[in-house]
Write an enzyme that holds these catalytic residues in place. Structure first.
Site, PDB file in Angstrom:
ATOM      1  CE  LYS A 143      -4.067  -2.015   2.203  1.00 37.64           C
ATOM      2  NZ  LYS A 143      -5.266  -1.895   2.861  1.00 37.64           N
ATOM      3  CG  ASP A 153      -8.333   0.517   3.089  1.00 36.67           C
ATOM      4  OD1 ASP A 153      -9.146  -0.305   2.504  1.00 36.67           O
ATOM      5  OD2 ASP A 153      -7.115   0.477   2.939  1.00 36.67           O
TER       6      ASP A 153
END
Ligand code: ATR
Length: 278
Positions: free
Chosen positions: A66, A102
């Site tokens: 990420k 997220d």
């Protein structure tokens, strides 16, 4: 032309994303195939280059990449820059746009699944790792006051500092009656960790009617959620955040609203098909 999307991570074999993203594309009649792209670090550069080709719609990114994908992105959304992590990439004519859904997915799941707007709410977050980071920043953006409790206090302090005025680190949670929402972002309770019978909170003094939200989704009912329910709290399990981060990614790629129920059903069916981990 069939377009391709996929998940960049390592390992990715057990991810639910291909299952519920393909269900969503199919349901919406879109000619897209979503694949799990297992990508060891040494292959990341090549994978990112391929993402620029015309048939590529975009990607999701998961552990451990990420952060590592960020230098390969042409345009970063504000939120992903602040979080310092990208979980969604869109390929627009060879240029890569990076987002992080997220934390926003977490907030959206509370709004849509529990009709709860965190604006003005007092939220206690257990944990200060990668998952906590996006959740805390999104909650603060949504107008919540966030307290962060972590086993390693310095990480909670760092995260509170990053999040700014809406967040603070706490050594002890204090009076649980003060909180409208309690969130588990730690791995406590997760299948396969040896902590399945543990919970970060005893819920003593917690206000009945407050929310307990877990981001662990296997098992679907964690000890944290079961204890919360026994104490009279309302609960939301970890599948919600997983599906909503995917739903927001789907919208970045397609411009259309994601069929959230279809995605939930596909994810639940797959988990049921797999059965409990051994
Ligand atoms: P993720 O990216 O999934 O958040 P992480 O960055 O490794 O993963 O963070 C895991 C979080 O769970 C951390 O807050 C960690 O606490 P520490 O910062 O003290 O390590 C927390 N955690 C994991 N196992 C734990 C346990 N057994 N007891 C308490 N906290 C735990």
């Amino acid at each position: 032309m069939t377009r391709t999307a996929g998940l960049i991570g390592h390992p990715v074999a057990h991810s639910l994303s291909p299952v519920f993203q393909n269900a969503a594309f199919q349901h919406c009649g879109l000619d897209v195939v979503y694949t799990a792209w297992d990508t060891p670090a040494a292959r990341l550069r090549t994978r990112m280059q391929r993402l620029r080709s015309a048939e590529m719609l975009g990607a999701n990114v998961t552990i451990p990449h990420k952060q590592a994908v960020m230098p390969h992105i042409d345009e970063l959304g504000d939120f992903s820059r602040r979080v310092g992590a990208v979980n969604t990439i869109v390929n627009r004519e060879g240029r890569l746009f990076g987002f992080n859904t997220d934390g926003p997915g977490f907030v959206q799941s509370l709004k849509d699944e529990r009709n709860f707007d965190p604006r003005g709410a007092n939220v206690l977050v257990f944990g200060a790792g990668g998952a906590a980071r996006g959740i805390v920043l999104a909650l603060v953006d949504a107008g919540a006051a966030v307290s962060i409790a972590n086993r390693t206090p310095s990480r909670a302090e760092d995260l509170a500092h990053t999040a700014g005025a809406g967040a603070r680190a706490v050594r002890q949670p204090g009076d649980l009656a003060a909180y409208d929402v309690l969130v588990n972002t730690t791995s406590i309770g997760m299948e396969g960790t040896g902590t399945e019978d543990q919970s970060p909170s005893d819920f003593l003094g917690a206000r009945p009617g407050a929310f307990a939200v877990d981001i662990v989704y296997a098992p679907e009912r964690t000890t944290f959620l079961r204890d919360a329910e026994a104490a009279g709290l309302r609960t939301l399990g970890g599948l919600a955040m997983l599906v909503y981060q995917g739903a927001l990614a789907f919208t970045h790629w397609t411009g259309i609203h994601a069929p959230v129920e279809v995605m939930f059903d596909a994810a639940r069916n797959e988990l049921a098909r797999r059965g409990p981990a051994r």
